[in-house]
Design a protein around this motif. Structure first.
Motif, PDB file in Angstrom:
ATOM      1  N   ARG A   1     -13.457   2.810  -7.194  1.00 16.88           N
ATOM      2  CA  ARG A   1     -13.037   3.395  -5.912  1.00 16.88           C
ATOM      3  C   ARG A   1     -13.863   2.740  -4.809  1.00 16.88           C
ATOM      4  O   ARG A   1     -15.087   2.749  -4.847  1.00 16.88           O
ATOM      5  CB  ARG A   1     -13.227   4.910  -5.907  1.00 16.88           C
ATOM      6  N   MET A   2     -13.157   2.161  -3.861  1.00 19.07           N
ATOM      7  CA  MET A   2     -13.808   1.479  -2.749  1.00 19.07           C
ATOM      8  C   MET A   2     -13.752   2.356  -1.500  1.00 19.07           C
ATOM      9  O   MET A   2     -12.870   3.198  -1.355  1.00 19.07           O
ATOM     10  CB  MET A   2     -13.112   0.144  -2.492  1.00 19.07           C
TER      11      MET A   2
ATOM     12  N   HIS B   1      -7.799   0.494  -9.187  1.00 18.62           N
ATOM     13  CA  HIS B   1      -8.781   0.470  -8.113  1.00 18.62           C
ATOM     14  C   HIS B   1      -8.104   0.980  -6.848  1.00 18.62           C
ATOM     15  O   HIS B   1      -6.950   0.669  -6.568  1.00 18.62           O
ATOM     16  CB  HIS B   1      -9.328  -0.939  -7.888  1.00 18.62           C
ATOM     17  N   ALA B   2      -8.817   1.767  -6.085  1.00 24.87           N
ATOM     18  CA  ALA B   2      -8.221   2.369  -4.897  1.00 24.87           C
ATOM     19  C   ALA B   2      -9.321   2.638  -3.876  1.00 24.87           C
ATOM     20  O   ALA B   2     -10.510   2.525  -4.172  1.00 24.87           O
ATOM     21  CB  ALA B   2      -7.509   3.687  -5.246  1.00 24.87           C
ATOM     22  N   THR B   3      -8.897   2.985  -2.661  1.00 24.57           N
ATOM     23  CA  THR B   3      -9.836   3.378  -1.624  1.00 24.57           C
ATOM     24  C   THR B   3      -9.781   4.893  -1.444  1.00 24.57           C
ATOM     25  O   THR B   3      -8.749   5.508  -1.673  1.00 24.57           O
ATOM     26  CB  THR B   3      -9.517   2.697  -0.286  1.00 24.57           C
TER      27      THR B   3
ATOM     28  N   GLY C   1     -12.861  -5.272  -7.563  1.00 23.57           N
ATOM     29  CA  GLY C   1     -11.677  -4.439  -7.391  1.00 23.57           C
ATOM     30  C   GLY C   1     -10.601  -5.038  -6.520  1.00 23.57           C
ATOM     31  O   GLY C   1      -9.584  -4.390  -6.260  1.00 23.57           O
ATOM     32  N   ILE C   2     -10.791  -6.262  -6.049  1.00 28.74           N
ATOM     33  CA  ILE C   2      -9.799  -6.909  -5.182  1.00 28.74           C
ATOM     34  C   ILE C   2      -8.979  -7.898  -5.997  1.00 28.74           C
ATOM     35  O   ILE C   2      -9.527  -8.775  -6.669  1.00 28.74           O
ATOM     36  CB  ILE C   2     -10.484  -7.638  -4.008  1.00 28.74           C
TER      37      ILE C   2
ATOM     38  N   PRO D   1      -5.544  -4.145  -3.974  1.00 27.27           N
ATOM     39  CA  PRO D   1      -6.465  -3.737  -5.038  1.00 27.27           C
ATOM     40  C   PRO D   1      -5.978  -4.126  -6.423  1.00 27.27           C
ATOM     41  O   PRO D   1      -4.779  -4.248  -6.675  1.00 27.27           O
ATOM     42  CB  PRO D   1      -6.513  -2.213  -4.882  1.00 27.27           C
TER      43      PRO D   1
ATOM     44  N   HIS E   1       0.856  -1.180   0.000  1.00 28.03           N
ATOM     45  CA  HIS E   1       0.000   0.000   0.000  1.00 28.03           C
ATOM     46  C   HIS E   1       0.895   1.233   0.000  1.00 28.03           C
ATOM     47  O   HIS E   1       1.532   1.544   1.018  1.00 28.03           O
ATOM     48  CB  HIS E   1      -0.923   0.001   1.217  1.00 28.03           C
TER      49      HIS E   1
ATOM     50  N   LEU F   1      -7.862  -1.067   3.009  1.00 30.95           N
ATOM     51  CA  LEU F   1      -8.047  -2.507   2.791  1.00 30.95           C
ATOM     52  C   LEU F   1      -7.329  -3.369   3.819  1.00 30.95           C
ATOM     53  O   LEU F   1      -7.202  -4.577   3.633  1.00 30.95           O
ATOM     54  CB  LEU F   1      -7.645  -2.910   1.366  1.00 30.95           C
TER      55      LEU F   1
END
Length: 402
Positions: A286-287, A396-398, A352-353, A392, A12, A320
């Protein structure tokens, strides 16, 4: 400049872990800085990477509580720490808009680390660095000048086919985070630190360390994406301000730039904006950590039973990293590892994972395959990383806390 190896070898890539690595040479598994914030399962509370309630902010009365104050959570010595520990008469300083960037660059023995109270439009430090609660006179003058400009409108005008015009008032967070003002103010503060601490100018001193982190391009990358008009224009702002900074170093340091070692790096990259990815047919998403925590808690309650007083199974999800409420699970007589395995199954089914692993997977020599495992190991610090961690998929991201 050409950077042939611009890959970040962590699971990350975030501000705090990266800035902890720059001058320690340590990945999160050694530095202990796994995320910008994490959950202390033993104490049942959230932890900010550079938070320490024993210290308070110096330089202004913040318009809202400021989280960062000290490098207490760091577990590796910085370059400046090593120089001083070995007996060199070095001075160390750091500056950034973000508290976590400046504090982690400075390490434990920084003579002064500065970060920006963007609402108060003032440079601040903490009692960790200034136990007398005083800034050097040169920095007080800088703050007085900034205070006089509070409320002033600053404009950013870019010409050409991708041109735009933006405006913000000094004292609004947008001005410091997303405008050239933030870069200019950081360079001004860095030059003032050189003056205040006489960095590189003392006959009996050195080698000195000055770490400068420029934050606005990061904020723009998160909001508008790499390659956006604002991101490209901000690169040019960085180029201009670095030229000003290097020119000042050449003029002020005896021997000029021949006596200065300059290292350029970056904490992480940013994906293109979603609109650009849509145009090229690339999947993205986007999570939200809070939504993951809520959905996973409901799933675990349905599969393994509710916890007493309807306590959520997930105490926190951060980038995550899933932190189960180990204390509540233990009081209920439930199996923590079984809950982690069930949580991993649920996460693998989410959009997205790319990969999911538990702390027990890594401990037993398992975990994600190939290069993913190296990233996972580099980023894992027992007691600070999540019980379950998801990686991710590309693009894809948070959201939140860049």
């Amino acid at each position: 400049a050409w950077y042939p190896q611009a890959e970040v070898r962590v699971a990350h890539a975030l501000t705090a872990p990266a800035h902890a690595s720059f001058l320690t040479g340590a990945y999160p598994y050694r530095s202990g800085i796994v995320l910008n914030q994490w959950y202390d399962t033993a104490r049942g509370r959230r932890v900010y990477a550079v938070g320490d309630s024993k210290h308070t902010v110096v330089g202004t009365r913040p318009s809202k509580p400021m989280r960062g104050t000290a490098p207490t959570n760091l577990r590796a010595p910085s370059l400046g720490d090593s120089l001083k520990t070995l007996g060199f008469p070095s001075r160390v300083a750091s500056v950034a808009i973000k508290d976590r960037a400046s504090i982690l660059l400075g390490g434990f023995q920084s003579d002064l680390s500065l970060w920006f109270d963007h609402l108060g439009a003032q440079w601040v430090t903490s009692t960790y660095y200034a136990p007398d609660k005083q800034l050097p006179p040169a920095l007080t003058k800088v703050n007085e000048a900034l205070g006089a400009r509070r409320g002033e409108t600053v404009r950013w005008i870019v010409d050409g086919p991708r041109g735009f015009e933006r405006a913000a008032k000094i004292g609004d967070q947008y001005a410091a985070r997303m405008m050239p003002f933030g870069v200019e103010a950081t360079v001004d503060a860095a030059l003032t630190l050189i003056e205040a601490l006489q960095l590189g100018q003392r006959r009996d001193g050195g080698p000195d360390v000055l770490a400068v982190s420029l934050s606005p391009l990061d904020y723009i990358g998160h909001e508008e994406g790499a390659g956006s008009p604002a991101a490209d224009a901000m690169v040019l702002v960085h180029d201009r301000e670095l030229a000003r900074f290097f020119g000042a170093l050449d003029a002020r340091i005896p021997g000029g730039l021949d006596e200065v070692l300059i290292v350029l790096t970056a904490d992480h990259g940013a994906p293109p904006h979603g609109d650009v990815l849509d145009k090229h047919g690339m999947p993205h998403g986007r999570m939200q950590d809070k939504a993951i925590a809520k959905g996973l808690s409901a799933h675990l309650a349905a599969r393994m039973g509710a916890l007493p007083d309807d306590t959520p199974w997930v105490a926190m999800c951060a980038k995550l990293n899933v932190y189960l409420d180990a204390r509540a699970i233990g009081r209920a007589g439930k199996d923590l590892q079984a809950a982690a395995i069930e949580a991993a199954h649920w996460l693998r089914a989410q959009d997205g994972i790319a990969q999911v692993y538990t702390m027990w997977d890594l401990a037993s020599g398992g975990g994600p395959p190939g290069a993913w495992r190296e990233l996972a190991i580099n980023s894992h610090f027992r007691g600070r990383s999540g019980h379950v961690v998801a990686l991710p998929a590309p693009y894809h991201a948070t959201g939140g806390d860049p």
